[in-house]
Enzyme design. Structure first.
Site, short mmCIF file in Angstrom:
data_model
loop_
_atom_site.label_atom_id
_atom_site.label_comp_id
_atom_site.label_asym_id
_atom_site.label_seq_id
_atom_site.Cartn_x
_atom_site.Cartn_y
_atom_site.Cartn_z
N TYR A 171 -0.22 0.66 6.04
CA TYR A 171 -1.04 -0.47 5.61
C TYR A 171 -1.47 -0.29 4.15
O TYR A 171 -1.40 -1.22 3.34
CB TYR A 171 -2.25 -0.56 6.53
CG TYR A 171 -3.23 -1.67 6.25
CD1 TYR A 171 -2.94 -2.98 6.61
CD2 TYR A 171 -4.46 -1.39 5.67
CE1 TYR A 171 -3.86 -3.99 6.38
CE2 TYR A 171 -5.39 -2.39 5.44
CZ TYR A 171 -5.09 -3.69 5.80
OH TYR A 171 -5.99 -4.70 5.56
N LYS A 175 -0.49 -2.74 1.06
CA LYS A 175 -1.53 -3.42 0.29
C LYS A 175 -1.50 -3.01 -1.18
O LYS A 175 -1.79 -3.82 -2.07
CB LYS A 175 -2.90 -3.13 0.91
CG LYS A 175 -3.12 -3.79 2.27
CD LYS A 175 -2.99 -5.30 2.19
CE LYS A 175 -3.50 -5.99 3.46
NZ LYS A 175 -3.36 -7.46 3.39
#
Length: 303
Positions: A171, A175
């Site tokens: 993640y 991002k």
């Protein structure tokens, strides 16, 4: 409905729940025509219910606004193009793209599977890139045809992508990629009348409800709920408005009533030799550089 986005056409991805739902409703409340994009899957990727997106669109229409639903998988290049085409065909143009869709597959890095890596990077990073690519092509075409373009992209990064987050390597990497994608496309698309910014929000959604459980407002409390997704949406609406045309390539952290401008990598202290460095002599130089530079922010969850 009227407001700072009156008659602007907005795509919001992942708009069936959480932040996306809040964004879609907020844009509509400010007069925008909203394309609600949602595939309706569960957090683990199963299912595919049509209900969430339909409910959001119905709420907007019942309140006097205009909204339609498109169920594209934004990480599919062709479906992302179909989403952009649908917005233009339905409302005659596209003014704002809000990239919000995402999934989580949290795992300590040494336990992370290839599929868990691919799922998260695909939806977050490729899902942002695919929709932006086709929206950018549309806006470039408008600009080259001599049509005025005053368009906006609002991407969704995360504090995990800015600082890292224990147990979220996939993640955080996705991002961080979105943060880089934002500043790069902002530099490229400005010539066509397009701004590109990103937010790093903190809010209670399906993906974060366990993280923020201890910060939920007490049942029946009249106090301000700092973790409500609706707190993030005013910034997104403003970034999607004509008022924000001078702001591009920026990253905003937003939580509750706080809005902050995050600053990224910058050139720091330097040591220069007028020749090639010898490996053995770099130790002293590196120690000096580390001593002179600001200490990095701690990774979320680090002990």
């Amino acid at each position: 409905m009227s407001g700072i986005c009156e008659d602007r056409v907005v795509i919001v991805t992942g708009a069936g729940r959480g932040l996306g739902r809040a964004h879609a409703r907020a844009f509509a409340a400010h007069g925008a025509k909203v394309v609600v994009n949602d595939v309706g899957v569960e957090l683990d990727g199963s299912g595919g219910a049509t209900t969430p997106g339909d409910e959001v669109a119905r709420e907007i229409v019942d309140a006097g606004g205009s909204a339609v639903v498109h169920r594209a998988d934004v990480a599919d290049w062709n479906q992302a193009r179909e989403l952009v085409d649908f917005a233009v065909e339905t409302y005659g143009r596209l003014d704002v793209l809000v990239n919000n869709a995402g999934v989580v597959r949290d795992r300590m890095f040494v336990n992370l599977s290839e599929q868990e890596w691919d799922d998260v990077v695909r939806v977050h990073l490729k899902g942002h890139a695919a929709t932006m690519r086709h929206a950018a092509a549309y806006w470039r075409g408008c600009s080259r045809a001599g049509e005025p373009v005053d368009a906006r992209v609002v991407n969704t990064a995360s504090g995990a992508g800015l600082l890292g987050s224990i147990g979220q390597s996939n993640y955080a990497a996705a991002k961080a990629g979105i943060a880089a994608l934002t500043i790069n496309t902002a530099a490229e698309l400005g010539r066509y009348g397009v701004t590109v910014n990103a937010i790093a929000p903190s809010a209670r959604t399906r993906m974060t409800e366990e993280v923020f459980r201890d910060r939920m407002a007490a049942p029946g409390a009249q106090t301000f709920d700092a973790m409500a997704p609706e707190n993030v949406s005013p910034l997104v609406v403003w970034l999607g408005s004509a008022e924000s045309r001078e702001v591009t390539g920026r990253m905003f952290e937003v939580e509750g009533g706080a809005v902050a401008l995050a600053t990224g990598w910058r050139h720091g202290p330097e040591r220069t030799a007028e020749r090639r460095w010898e490996a053995a002599e770099l130790g002293a130089a590196i120690k000096d550089l580390v001593a002179e530079a600001p200490a990095p922010e701690p990774v979320y969850g680090a002990v």
